[in-house]
Design an enzyme around this catalytic site. Sequence first.
Site, PDB file in Angstrom:
ATOM      1  CE  LYS A 103      65.744  50.752  -4.481  1.00 17.07           C
ATOM      2  NZ  LYS A 103      67.143  50.928  -3.826  1.00 17.07           N
ATOM      3  CE  LYS A 126      68.617  57.275  -0.214  1.00 19.52           C
ATOM      4  NZ  LYS A 126      69.627  56.255  -0.746  1.00 19.52           N
TER       5      LYS A 126
END
Lengths: 297, 297
Positions: free
Chosen positions: B173, B241
């Site tokens: 990811k 983030k």
Amino acid sequence: MGKQKIGFIGVGIMGSHMAGHLIDTGYAVTAFDINAAALDTVAAKGATRAESSAEAAAGADVVITMVPDSPHVEAAALGAGGIIEVAREGMVYIDMSTIAPATSIRVAEELGKLGVRCLDAPVSGGEAGAMKATLSIMVGGPADLFEEMLPLLKVMGKTVTHCGEAGAGQTVKACNQIQVALNLVGMAESFVLGAKAGVDPQIILRVLSGGYAQTRVMDVRGPKVVKGEFEPGFKSRFHYKDLGIIMETAKNLKVSLPASALATQLFSSLLANGCGDLDHSAVIKAIEMLSNVQTAG
Amino acid sequence: MGKQKIGFIGVGIMGSHMAGHLIDTGYAVTAFDINAAALDTVAAKGATRAESSAEAAAGADVVITMVPDSPHVEAAALGAGGIIEVAREGMVYIDMSTIAPATSIRVAEELGKLGVRCLDAPVSGGEAGAMKATLSIMVGGPADLFEEMLPLLKVMGKTVTHCGEAGAGQTVKACNQIQVALNLVGMAESFVLGAKAGVDPQIILRVLSGGYAQTRVMDVRGPKVVKGEFEPGFKSRFHYKDLGIIMETAKNLKVSLPASALATQLFSSLLANGCGDLDHSAVIKAIEMLSNVQTAG
């Protein structure tokens, strides 16, 4: 009206294929190259040899250049023994090299004073595109001249797009090279992070290709990169040259391009490490060196 | 064997759709969220309410978390009132949040000591993917547990890939988010250079999309970016983030990712300028500010 007579200057890896397609389509091509061997190749395909750019241009309706960089275009167009020496009203000049937009604009202005109408028409697609006549051609210059030259350009390319006034073809090519460079840098950093974390790069390739992260460069080169294969394709040193054009243009236009600047330095590292003749996807080697890790294997 | 009982912790924008698909498929779901309104939404879909993560997990065969960041996973899994308080041999824990790989590994180790088998299974595809159950799910953990959980994961996603041992799903990811960020930065710098040179961004979009520079983010967001439309999609502050996770992971693994570091700073600038709730393609605004130019319009 018969087919235009073509003067073709610069018949190297790209130009020889492009001139070949024109000859095959029935255009009379007179060619010049500073490399005699390159000239032999197109002469064998049916081109007439010239001894200078001026001689190639002298009898031509349309003069095409396909040379390495801005200085070569300036020399061929405006230098001693160049097109300018035989420039005349009604002549058309199409530069298909990838050079600085500012140079394209200046050359168009200079030759324009002598009645020559000019297009900048850089290409993308590499040697394979030149060979198969599937190049993408990005064209700057007057819209009516673009329309007039479209049949000729279609002989060499598949997608031919009018991008705007003089220099706009070069600008869009520069944009293209920014995007490709950063797509390659993104692939490089992805694979290196994954490799250091112990994840099989084949899995990273498969997941990223199949989703929102997909890029055409990953589709085409990813399977080779994960095997450590870097035969070109498009050589790193040519992309480094293009990034030089991009940064020069950014300076002239007062544009701040921090990621393109970083990409330029990563490609500079490739050349410093003797990787200039590898495919530009080898930019992963710069990230591997920084991180002291090998991805492929 | 009947369908597993599910504890679902975190039923916000993403989690509510994902829990909803499980309920629709016949799974019994007990849900917890610190936001009572979010809990109301899934209760209306048929979930049983719990008052804590531990209560949601207590009777569950499989516990799923879908929360914002690493600290939330640590709290839900290992904190007071967390899964650890009811952990037992044979329980399965699947964290589908996007968090630091190192946290996934540590949580799997801690719960593993109590006999809980763990998968990290972050997703990509955004709210649309959650709603349509077309998420890409990247899974780390034991291969046999991956196989066992595949039918359940397929209820929420379309492409479910086993990426390696614990943390590998998070690593892939992270790789995905590097590539997407740099594809977006490349599009931004291309459009800004073109705009300052006076070329229509629609032409740049068309030429780049049709060639070697093509990216899926350009296909999906390019037409909106050239019109100045930045409704999310995926919010800039979430990508910021994720870049924080990437840089933290790079530090831990001693990997040097200069372009990801630069992208992090560009997204930081977006947040500094109040653009955190815009789509991440708004990273072009950072380049526009640096260059004092507007692309769209």
